[in-house]
Motif scaffolding. Structure first.
Motif, PDB file in Angstrom:
ATOM      1  N   HIS A  20       0.841  -1.210   0.000  1.00  0.00           N
ATOM      2  CA  HIS A  20       0.000   0.000   0.000  1.00  0.00           C
ATOM      3  C   HIS A  20       0.873   1.256   0.000  1.00  0.00           C
ATOM      4  O   HIS A  20       0.601   2.226  -0.707  1.00  0.00           O
ATOM      5  CB  HIS A  20      -0.906   0.038   1.240  1.00  0.00           C
ATOM      6  N   GLY A  93      -4.647  -0.379  -7.937  1.00  0.00           N
ATOM      7  CA  GLY A  93      -3.896  -1.552  -8.395  1.00  0.00           C
ATOM      8  C   GLY A  93      -4.628  -2.161  -9.590  1.00  0.00           C
ATOM      9  O   GLY A  93      -5.849  -2.022  -9.705  1.00  0.00           O
ATOM     10  N   ASP A  95      -5.412  -5.088 -10.169  1.00  0.00           N
ATOM     11  CA  ASP A  95      -6.158  -6.317  -9.856  1.00  0.00           C
ATOM     12  C   ASP A  95      -7.657  -6.147 -10.086  1.00  0.00           C
ATOM     13  O   ASP A  95      -8.364  -7.127 -10.257  1.00  0.00           O
ATOM     14  CB  ASP A  95      -5.910  -6.735  -8.401  1.00  0.00           C
ATOM     15  N   TYR A 124      -0.422  -5.079  -9.619  1.00  0.00           N
ATOM     16  CA  TYR A 124      -0.688  -5.635  -8.288  1.00  0.00           C
ATOM     17  C   TYR A 124       0.131  -6.907  -8.146  1.00  0.00           C
ATOM     18  O   TYR A 124       0.011  -7.815  -8.943  1.00  0.00           O
ATOM     19  CB  TYR A 124      -2.189  -5.956  -8.179  1.00  0.00           C
TER      20      TYR A 124
END
Ligand code: SPV
Ligand code: MG
Length: 435
Positions: A20, A93, A95, A124
């Motif tokens: 993060h 991200g 993802d 990610y």
């Protein structure tokens, strides 16, 4: 006005790790970064119950290097923050290109296109260490003190919650993990119901309080060992008041969130037999005494004793049901369950309307086994707080097993049943992974 670009990103996690921080560092490099911290309700719905409240997570986000502003984000979607902030960049991200967040991403792209904003995605990367951290955070939720109060919390924050029955570890896992994606959000059951009918049936016994409390506790423990969601136990009649107080203490101690006891006395039969079975309703006075004794035995404000009214089942009429409801609340019931075996929901609707006219705060619980056509939103509109799907896993599992057994008998071998009804061996071997 400064020419500095503006950047927005959402954070739902309560375990901030290096991954993060890396995205935040990159996002801050693009301009002035505002972080949207997802509310507890949103995080609980799409991921798991957060261990830290939204307020605490906002404070943490505010302290992170590179974060200029923090706002509260009430929806997983980006419409509200983007319409207000109109950031030059949204950072995420990559993802979310697949899976349940795909529609959220698509909506975000549409919103950005409205004013010429841009989406910046960073790769990610899966990191086993982060997965372990998340698993450790998740396992905290099974600790009794963290699990017990979550039922009330969910009811208070969501208004209406749903519970699926579980009668062993495996069905507990289904109630825990079943999820469907819908408009960029995930729908899951909020909690579990440990039904006397299913707990008896799975043991090949009738639902007449024959399965004793120790055995019921084994089922509860078996489910609790592998799940984290809050649990409501079907406590049948609660037994003798002198015994019920011990039951309440035990359940509260191990992290069960609520027990529902029904106002019957003597040999209990399942309610769905109705007045056809010889069943006796308890007196209001006696049942109130049981509720108050249970309430006095409590050590926390989290555990709920829910009184279940059998007046409609036993054809004693609406006035009797309502009189009992108000008396039981007065005696200390934290919730009222109204039961009916009619296919039409009208009598339950009437009860809810008349109960809510005089009581706006006590939790209302329904078990729509017979009256199964009502959708959850309608229950919510009618003031109901808990909908319990009381027996659906056992009722669907049993016919499936029976069909398999018959097919093997008929074919004198397993090939046909294997192909038609069974999951591959490889899948069952890895269904429950080793930790
Ligand atoms: C149970 O699930 O055991 C219940 C609900 O008590 S009902 O079967 O409808 O009575
Ligand atoms: Mg029952």
């Amino acid at each position: 006005m400064s020419g500095k670009k503006t950047v927005f990103m959402s954070i739902g996690t309560d375990v901030i790790h290096g991954g993060h921080m890396e995205i935040i560092r990159r996002a801050a490099g693009l301009g002035e970064l505002t972080v949207g911290v997802l509310t507890d309700e949103v995080v609980a719905a799409y991921k798991r119950h957060p261990l830290l409240t939204c307020q605490e997570r906002m404070k943490i986000a505010m302290g992170l290097k590179g974060v200029a502003n923090v706002i509260r984000q009430d929806e997983i979607g980006y419409a509200a923050p983007l319409r207000v902030l109109r950031p030059d960049y949204v950072v995420h991200g990559d993802d979310w290109r697949e899976g349940f967040q795909k529609p959220v991403r698509e909506e975000c792209l549409r919103l950005l296109a409205e004013y010429g904003g841009e989406l910046v995605e960073y790769p990610y990367s899966h990191n086993q260490e982060y997965d372990r951290l998340e698993a450790a955070a998740r396992s905290q939720l099974s600790i009794p003190d963290l699990r017990r109060g979550r039922l009330k919390w969910l009811m208070e924050t969501k208004g209406l919650i749903t519970c699926m029955e579980a009668h062993n570890g495996l069905t507990g896992l289904i109630a825990e993990k079943a999820a469907v994606m819908e408009n960029g959000a995930i729908r899951q059951f909020d909690g579990m119901w440990v039904s006397s009918l299913c707990d008896s049936t799975i043991k090949g016994k009738p639902d007449i309080e024959l399965v004793d409390f120790s055995s019921r506790m084994n089922t509860v423990n078996e489910i609790m060992e592998v799940t984290t969601k809050p649990m409501i136990l079907d406590g049948d009649t609660g037994g003798l008041t002198e015994h019920f107080v011990y039951t309440v203490r035990t359940l509260e101690r191990i992290g069960v969130s609520a027990v529902i006891i029904e106002d019957k006395i003597g040999l209990k039969r399942n309610s769905l037999f109705g007045a056809e079975a010889n069943q006796q309703q308890d007196s209001i006075e006696n049942f109130c005494h049981k509720i108050s004794a249970g309430k006095r035995a409590l050590k926390t404000r989290e555990f709920m004793i829910v009184a279940r009214i059998e007046s409609l089942i036993l054809e004693q009429g609406m006035e009797d049901a309502l009189a009992r409801a108000f008396a039981y609340v007065e005696a200390g019931a934290g919730g009222i369950m109204i039961h009916s075996r009619r296919k039409e929901p009208e009598e339950v609707f009437e009860f809810c309307r008349r109960f809510r006219a005089r009581n706006s705060h006590t939790a209302l619980v329904v078990v729509p086994t017979a009256f199964n056509t009502v959708v959850e939103e309608e229950w919510r509109r009618r003031g109901v707080n808990v909908v319990i799907y009381a027996n659906h896993l056992i009722r669907s599992g049993y016919p499936a097993m029976w069909r398999t057994a018959e097919t093997i008998l008929r074919c004198r071998r397993a090939k046909e049943a294997d192909e038609a009804y069974c999951m591959p061996i490889k899948e069952i071997l890895t269904l429950i992974p080793e930790e």
